[in-house]
Design a protein around this motif. Structure first.
Motif, PDB file in Angstrom:
ATOM      1  N   ALA A 182      58.532  46.919  29.295  1.00 48.81           N
ATOM      2  CA  ALA A 182      58.898  45.982  28.237  1.00 48.81           C
ATOM      3  C   ALA A 182      59.818  44.854  28.676  1.00 48.81           C
ATOM      4  CB  ALA A 182      59.564  46.759  27.090  1.00 48.81           C
ATOM      5  N   ALA A 183      60.710  45.095  29.617  1.00 48.11           N
ATOM      6  CA  ALA A 183      61.748  44.098  29.920  1.00 48.11           C
ATOM      7  C   ALA A 183      61.299  43.046  30.917  1.00 48.11           C
ATOM      8  CB  ALA A 183      63.001  44.800  30.436  1.00 48.11           C
ATOM      9  N   HIS A 184      60.409  43.399  31.838  1.00 44.92           N
ATOM     10  CA  HIS A 184      59.900  42.446  32.831  1.00 44.92           C
ATOM     11  C   HIS A 184      61.020  41.699  33.550  1.00 44.92           C
ATOM     12  CE1 HIS A 184      55.958  43.277  31.208  1.00 44.92           C
ATOM     13  NE2 HIS A 184      56.391  42.952  30.011  1.00 44.92           N
ATOM     14  N   GLY A 185      62.061  42.425  33.959  1.00 44.03           N
ATOM     15  CA  GLY A 185      63.141  41.819  34.725  1.00 44.03           C
ATOM     16  C   GLY A 185      64.148  41.016  33.927  1.00 44.03           C
ATOM     17  N   ARG A 186      64.020  41.008  32.603  1.00 46.37           N
ATOM     18  CA  ARG A 186      64.918  40.219  31.754  1.00 46.37           C
ATOM     19  C   ARG A 186      66.185  40.988  31.404  1.00 46.37           C
ATOM     20  NH1 ARG A 186      61.404  39.071  26.786  1.00 46.37           N
ATOM     21  NH2 ARG A 186      60.659  41.136  27.353  1.00 46.37           N
ATOM     22  N   ASN A 187      67.182  40.249  30.984  1.00 47.81           N
ATOM     23  CA  ASN A 187      68.408  40.821  30.446  1.00 47.81           C
ATOM     24  C   ASN A 187      68.238  41.007  28.945  1.00 47.81           C
ATOM     25  OD1 ASN A 187      69.555  40.574  32.996  1.00 47.81           O
ATOM     26  ND2 ASN A 187      70.488  38.602  32.516  1.00 47.81           N
ATOM     27  N   GLY A 188      68.935  41.968  28.387  1.00 45.36           N
ATOM     28  CA  GLY A 188      68.862  42.171  26.949  1.00 45.36           C
ATOM     29  C   GLY A 188      69.543  43.459  26.545  1.00 45.36           C
ATOM     30  N   LEU A 189      69.037  44.035  25.470  1.00 40.57           N
ATOM     31  CA  LEU A 189      69.597  45.266  24.922  1.00 40.57           C
ATOM     32  C   LEU A 189      68.491  46.275  24.676  1.00 40.57           C
ATOM     33  CD1 LEU A 189      71.994  43.733  22.255  1.00 40.57           C
ATOM     34  CD2 LEU A 189      72.635  44.737  24.457  1.00 40.57           C
ATOM     35  N   VAL A 246      70.854  45.955  29.246  1.00 39.29           N
ATOM     36  CA  VAL A 246      69.760  45.900  30.219  1.00 39.29           C
ATOM     37  C   VAL A 246      70.024  44.664  31.081  1.00 39.29           C
ATOM     38  CG1 VAL A 246      67.270  45.634  30.537  1.00 39.29           C
ATOM     39  CG2 VAL A 246      68.163  46.992  28.616  1.00 39.29           C
ATOM     40  N   VAL A 247      70.120  44.871  32.392  1.00 37.48           N
ATOM     41  CA  VAL A 247      70.390  43.781  33.334  1.00 37.48           C
ATOM     42  C   VAL A 247      69.243  43.726  34.336  1.00 37.48           C
ATOM     43  CG1 VAL A 247      71.965  42.903  35.095  1.00 37.48           C
ATOM     44  CG2 VAL A 247      72.884  44.028  33.047  1.00 37.48           C
ATOM     45  N   ASP A 248      68.624  42.570  34.429  1.00 45.41           N
ATOM     46  CA  ASP A 248      67.484  42.379  35.324  1.00 45.41           C
ATOM     47  C   ASP A 248      66.399  43.434  35.091  1.00 45.41           C
ATOM     48  OD1 ASP A 248      68.744  40.173  36.478  1.00 45.41           O
ATOM     49  OD2 ASP A 248      69.736  41.406  37.999  1.00 45.41           O
ATOM     50  N   GLY A 249      66.195  43.781  33.835  1.00 45.20           N
ATOM     51  CA  GLY A 249      65.134  44.709  33.461  1.00 45.20           C
ATOM     52  C   GLY A 249      65.459  46.177  33.628  1.00 45.20           C
ATOM     53  N   GLU A 250      66.698  46.487  34.014  1.00 42.25           N
ATOM     54  CA  GLU A 250      67.061  47.893  34.245  1.00 42.25           C
ATOM     55  C   GLU A 250      68.216  48.311  33.354  1.00 42.25           C
ATOM     56  OE1 GLU A 250      67.349  49.196  38.246  1.00 42.25           O
ATOM     57  OE2 GLU A 250      65.735  47.889  38.903  1.00 42.25           O
ATOM     58  N   LEU A 251      68.154  49.556  32.935  1.00 44.10           N
ATOM     59  CA  LEU A 251      69.211  50.131  32.116  1.00 44.10           C
ATOM     60  C   LEU A 251      70.515  50.126  32.901  1.00 44.10           C
ATOM     61  CD1 LEU A 251      69.753  51.513  29.411  1.00 44.10           C
ATOM     62  CD2 LEU A 251      69.069  53.676  30.468  1.00 44.10           C
ATOM     63  N   GLU A 252      71.550  49.583  32.303  1.00 41.63           N
ATOM     64  CA  GLU A 252      72.836  49.431  32.981  1.00 41.63           C
ATOM     65  C   GLU A 252      73.774  50.542  32.511  1.00 41.63           C
ATOM     66  OE1 GLU A 252      75.422  47.090  35.542  1.00 41.63           O
ATOM     67  OE2 GLU A 252      73.263  47.209  35.283  1.00 41.63           O
ATOM     68  N   LEU A 253      73.681  51.689  33.177  1.00 44.58           N
ATOM     69  CA  LEU A 253      74.557  52.814  32.889  1.00 44.58           C
ATOM     70  C   LEU A 253      75.579  52.946  34.006  1.00 44.58           C
ATOM     71  CD1 LEU A 253      71.983  55.538  31.758  1.00 44.58           C
ATOM     72  CD2 LEU A 253      73.551  54.244  30.300  1.00 44.58           C
ATOM     73  N   GLY A 254      76.706  53.579  33.698  1.00 45.36           N
ATOM     74  CA  GLY A 254      77.702  53.859  34.715  1.00 45.36           C
ATOM     75  C   GLY A 254      77.277  55.037  35.570  1.00 45.36           C
ATOM     76  N   ALA A 255      78.021  55.257  36.639  1.00 47.38           N
ATOM     77  CA  ALA A 255      77.742  56.390  37.536  1.00 47.38           C
ATOM     78  C   ALA A 255      77.752  57.684  36.728  1.00 47.38           C
ATOM     79  CB  ALA A 255      78.783  56.442  38.647  1.00 47.38           C
ATOM     80  N   SER A 256      76.746  58.485  36.903  1.00 49.56           N
ATOM     81  CA  SER A 256      76.612  59.808  36.284  1.00 49.56           C
ATOM     82  C   SER A 256      76.312  59.780  34.788  1.00 49.56           C
ATOM     83  CB  SER A 256      77.851  60.670  36.524  1.00 49.56           C
ATOM     84  OG  SER A 256      78.117  60.793  37.901  1.00 49.56           O
ATOM     85  N   GLN A 257      76.129  58.607  34.179  1.00 45.68           N
ATOM     86  CA  GLN A 257      75.823  58.569  32.755  1.00 45.68           C
ATOM     87  C   GLN A 257      74.331  58.750  32.509  1.00 45.68           C
ATOM     88  OE1 GLN A 257      77.532  54.758  31.544  1.00 45.68           O
ATOM     89  NE2 GLN A 257      79.090  55.879  30.384  1.00 45.68           N
TER      90      GLN A 257
END
Length: 138
Positions: free
Chosen positions: A32-39, A105-116
């Motif tokens: 769905a994200a295709h490398g885009r930023n979002g939520l 979502v940053v560059d199409g990837e879920l932006e979680l912290g370490a171990s989250q």
């Protein structure tokens, strides 16, 4: 902003449980994200389930379930008595573990912290299927 969504069915045990949704969230974002930023918004439309961002596999997941059992014991003290014994406690769960999470979502990837991890917390012992809706806005 364009958006897209999907609904996933999660099969849970007939006990209080947590189900890791992180891989399902990442797979959805690849489509769905295709490398885009979002939520990424994650939502479960059930009165006895919630969503948490927590470390899994090191004991924190079991600790969360134990803490919830201590705060929300499955006994007959609850006013809501439909369902099996103790079912009323599950209807209070979403006030403590909300049925939604909004994640970056940053560059199409879920932006979680370490171990989250993103997890579905289910307290309903009467139902073994939960729906989870994943929406990307970006």
């Amino acid at each position: 902003m364009a958006g897209t969504f999907t609904t996933r069915t999660i099969t849970t045990d007939a006990t209080e449980t947590m189900h890791d949704l992180t891989n399902a969230c990442s797979a959805f974002l690849r489509e769905a994200a295709h490398g885009r930023n979002g939520l990424l918004n994650v939502f479960t439309p059930h009165a006895t389930s919630g969503l948490a961002v927590i470390e899994t596999g090191a004991g924190s997941d079991d600790d969360l379930l134990a803490a919830l059992r201590g705060i929300l014991p499955a006994d007959d003290r609850w006013g809501d008595r439909h369902g099996g014994p103790g079912h009323g406690s599950g209807h209070v769960l979403p006030a403590l573990v909300p049925p939604h999470a909004t994640l970056p979502v940053v560059d199409g990837e879920l932006e979680l912290g370490a171990s989250q991890s993103v997890v579905l917390v289910n307290s309903d012992r009467d139902s073994s299927e939960r729906q989870v809706r994943l929406s990307f806005l970006g």
